[in-house]
Scaffold this active site. Structure first.
Site, PDB file in Angstrom:
ATOM      1  CE  LYS A  11      -3.932  -2.292   2.279  1.00  0.00           C
ATOM      2  NZ  LYS A  11      -4.946  -2.201   3.362  1.00  0.00           N
ATOM      3  CE1 TYR A  51      -9.360  -3.476   0.480  1.00  0.00           C
ATOM      4  CE2 TYR A  51      -8.421  -1.517  -0.522  1.00  0.00           C
ATOM      5  CZ  TYR A  51      -8.275  -2.668   0.230  1.00  0.00           C
ATOM      6  OH  TYR A  51      -7.042  -3.011   0.735  1.00  0.00           O
ATOM      7  CG  PHE A  59     -13.517   0.855   7.179  1.00  0.00           C
ATOM      8  CD1 PHE A  59     -13.050   0.316   5.994  1.00  0.00           C
ATOM      9  CD2 PHE A  59     -14.162   0.006   8.079  1.00  0.00           C
ATOM     10  CE1 PHE A  59     -13.206  -1.026   5.694  1.00  0.00           C
ATOM     11  CE2 PHE A  59     -14.324  -1.343   7.792  1.00  0.00           C
ATOM     12  CZ  PHE A  59     -13.851  -1.858   6.589  1.00  0.00           C
ATOM     13  NE  ARG A  87      -5.932 -12.296   5.313  1.00  0.00           N
ATOM     14  CZ  ARG A  87      -6.727 -11.216   5.308  1.00  0.00           C
ATOM     15  NH1 ARG A  87      -6.749 -10.399   4.244  1.00  0.00           N
ATOM     16  NH2 ARG A  87      -7.470 -10.929   6.325  1.00  0.00           N
ATOM     17  CB  THR A  93      -6.967  -5.726   9.977  1.00  0.00           C
ATOM     18  OG1 THR A  93      -7.431  -6.938   9.396  1.00  0.00           O
ATOM     19  CG2 THR A  93      -7.368  -4.559   9.096  1.00  0.00           C
ATOM     20  NE  ARG A 104      -2.215  -5.453   7.207  1.00  0.00           N
ATOM     21  CZ  ARG A 104      -3.324  -6.073   6.831  1.00  0.00           C
ATOM     22  NH1 ARG A 104      -3.781  -7.114   7.505  1.00  0.00           N
ATOM     23  NH2 ARG A 104      -3.976  -5.661   5.762  1.00  0.00           N
ATOM     24  CG  ASN A 114      -3.659  -2.086   6.864  1.00  0.00           C
ATOM     25  OD1 ASN A 114      -3.521  -1.777   5.684  1.00  0.00           O
ATOM     26  ND2 ASN A 114      -4.683  -2.790   7.308  1.00  0.00           N
ATOM     27  CG  HIS A 117      -5.219  -6.388  -0.345  1.00  0.00           C
ATOM     28  ND1 HIS A 117      -6.432  -6.521   0.274  1.00  0.00           N
ATOM     29  CD2 HIS A 117      -5.232  -7.259  -1.393  1.00  0.00           C
ATOM     30  CE1 HIS A 117      -7.156  -7.433  -0.387  1.00  0.00           C
ATOM     31  NE2 HIS A 117      -6.439  -7.889  -1.398  1.00  0.00           N
ATOM     32  CD  GLU A 128      -8.659  -9.377  -3.689  1.00  0.00           C
ATOM     33  OE1 GLU A 128      -9.507  -9.099  -2.818  1.00  0.00           O
ATOM     34  OE2 GLU A 128      -7.484  -9.692  -3.414  1.00  0.00           O
TER      35      GLU A 128
HETATM   36  P1  RTP Z   1      -6.921  -5.975   3.315  1.00  0.00           P
HETATM   37  O1  RTP Z   1      -8.250  -6.335   2.668  1.00  0.00           O
HETATM   38  O2  RTP Z   1      -6.468  -4.584   2.970  1.00  0.00           O
HETATM   39  O3  RTP Z   1      -5.889  -7.024   3.060  1.00  0.00           O
HETATM   40  O4  RTP Z   1      -7.087  -5.956   4.908  1.00  0.00           O
HETATM   41  P2  RTP Z   1      -7.830  -7.039   5.808  1.00  0.00           P
HETATM   42  O5  RTP Z   1      -8.365  -8.163   4.964  1.00  0.00           O
HETATM   43  O6  RTP Z   1      -6.902  -7.372   6.919  1.00  0.00           O
HETATM   44  O7  RTP Z   1      -9.026  -6.177   6.393  1.00  0.00           O
HETATM   45  P3  RTP Z   1     -10.480  -5.923   5.766  1.00  0.00           P
HETATM   46  O8  RTP Z   1     -11.487  -6.253   6.812  1.00  0.00           O
HETATM   47  O9  RTP Z   1     -10.613  -6.563   4.420  1.00  0.00           O
HETATM   48  O10 RTP Z   1     -10.494  -4.341   5.597  1.00  0.00           O
HETATM   49  C1  RTP Z   1      -9.908  -3.699   4.485  1.00  0.00           C
HETATM   50  C2  RTP Z   1      -9.118  -2.499   4.953  1.00  0.00           C
HETATM   51  O11 RTP Z   1     -10.013  -1.534   5.508  1.00  0.00           O
HETATM   52  C3  RTP Z   1      -9.403  -0.883   6.605  1.00  0.00           C
HETATM   53  N1  RTP Z   1     -10.208  -1.074   7.809  1.00  0.00           N
HETATM   54  N2  RTP Z   1     -10.439  -0.118   8.653  1.00  0.00           N
HETATM   55  N3  RTP Z   1     -11.358   1.400  10.866  1.00  0.00           N
HETATM   56  C4  RTP Z   1     -11.667   0.109  10.785  1.00  0.00           C
HETATM   57  O12 RTP Z   1     -12.337  -0.469  11.606  1.00  0.00           O
HETATM   58  C5  RTP Z   1     -11.198  -0.625   9.622  1.00  0.00           C
HETATM   59  N4  RTP Z   1     -11.430  -1.902   9.384  1.00  0.00           N
HETATM   60  C6  RTP Z   1     -10.805  -2.173   8.226  1.00  0.00           C
HETATM   61  C7  RTP Z   1      -8.040  -1.483   6.819  1.00  0.00           C
HETATM   62  O13 RTP Z   1      -7.082  -0.620   6.241  1.00  0.00           O
HETATM   63  C8  RTP Z   1      -8.120  -2.793   6.068  1.00  0.00           C
HETATM   64  O14 RTP Z   1      -6.858  -3.183   5.584  1.00  0.00           O
HETATM   65 MG    MG Z   2      -9.549  -7.858   3.238  1.00  0.00          MG
END
Ligand code: RTP
Ligand code: MG
Length: 141
Positions: A11, A51, A59, A87, A93, A104, A114, A117, A128
């Site tokens: 990112k 996304y 968010f 992962r 996250t 991370r 963070n 992805h 994707e």
């Molecule tokens: P990613 O998709 O980016 O790999 O991250 P992830 O699976 O660990 O998390 P995901 O639930 O898919 O959320 C995508 C991105 O949204 C942001 N986020 N912010 N403020 C919050 O509660 C919140 N929750 C998620 C994070 O930047 C996350 O990487």
């Molecule tokens: Mg995700």
């Protein structure tokens, strides 16, 4: 043992920190092979599309704004159980909750910025990967 492919994005925060090589090195030393890669500056439409599953989340707007704030490095990783392995290497996250030694924990500043992805399931990985790489551009051997 199943050879899988997953989509990874370094990112804008991690690209700005100049740690693409350090993150690539973690992929490589853990058996993940980079079989396609491109550096891009996503448009708002591309980030919103990527996304889209999070469109209704509070968010979403901040996430899109962050993802278009600078260039990103997008790659396909291939290896044994690549989706889970990536992962695991990424960590939780929220970097504050991420295990020591994960990408991370070591490179991310906040839940918004963070660092990386990674696809979360075979179905999302396929969608994707197709989104960023026409199959002909992939060189796995
Ligand atoms: P990613 O998709 O980016 O790999 O991250 P992830 O699976 O660990 O998390 P995901 O639930 O898919 O959320 C995508 C991105 O949204 C942001 N986020 N912010 N403020 C919050 O509660 C919140 N929750 C998620 C994070 O930047 C996350 O990487
Ligand atoms: Mg995700």
């Amino acid at each position: 043992m199943a050879i899988e492919r997953t989509l990874s994005i370094i990112k804008p925060d991690a690209v700005a920190k100049n740690v693409i090589g350090q993150i690539y090195s973690r992929f490589e030393s853990n058996g993940l092979k980079i079989i396609a890669a491109r550096m891009m500056h996503l448009s708002q439409a591309e980030a919103e599309q990527f996304y889209a599953v999070h469109r209704a989340r509070p968010f979403f707007n901040d996430l899109v704004k962050f993802m278009i704030s600078g260039p990103v490095m997008v790659q396909v990783l291939e290896g044994d159980e690549a989706i889970k392995k990536n992962r695991d290497l990424m960590g939780a996250t929220d970097p504050k909750k991420a295990e020591k030694g994960t990408i991370r924990a070591d490179f991310a500043d906040s839940i918004d910025a963070n660092a990386v992805h990674g696809s979360d399931a075979p179905e999302t990985a396929a969608v994707e990967i197709a989104c960023f790489f026409p199959t002909l551009n992939i060189h796995s051997r």
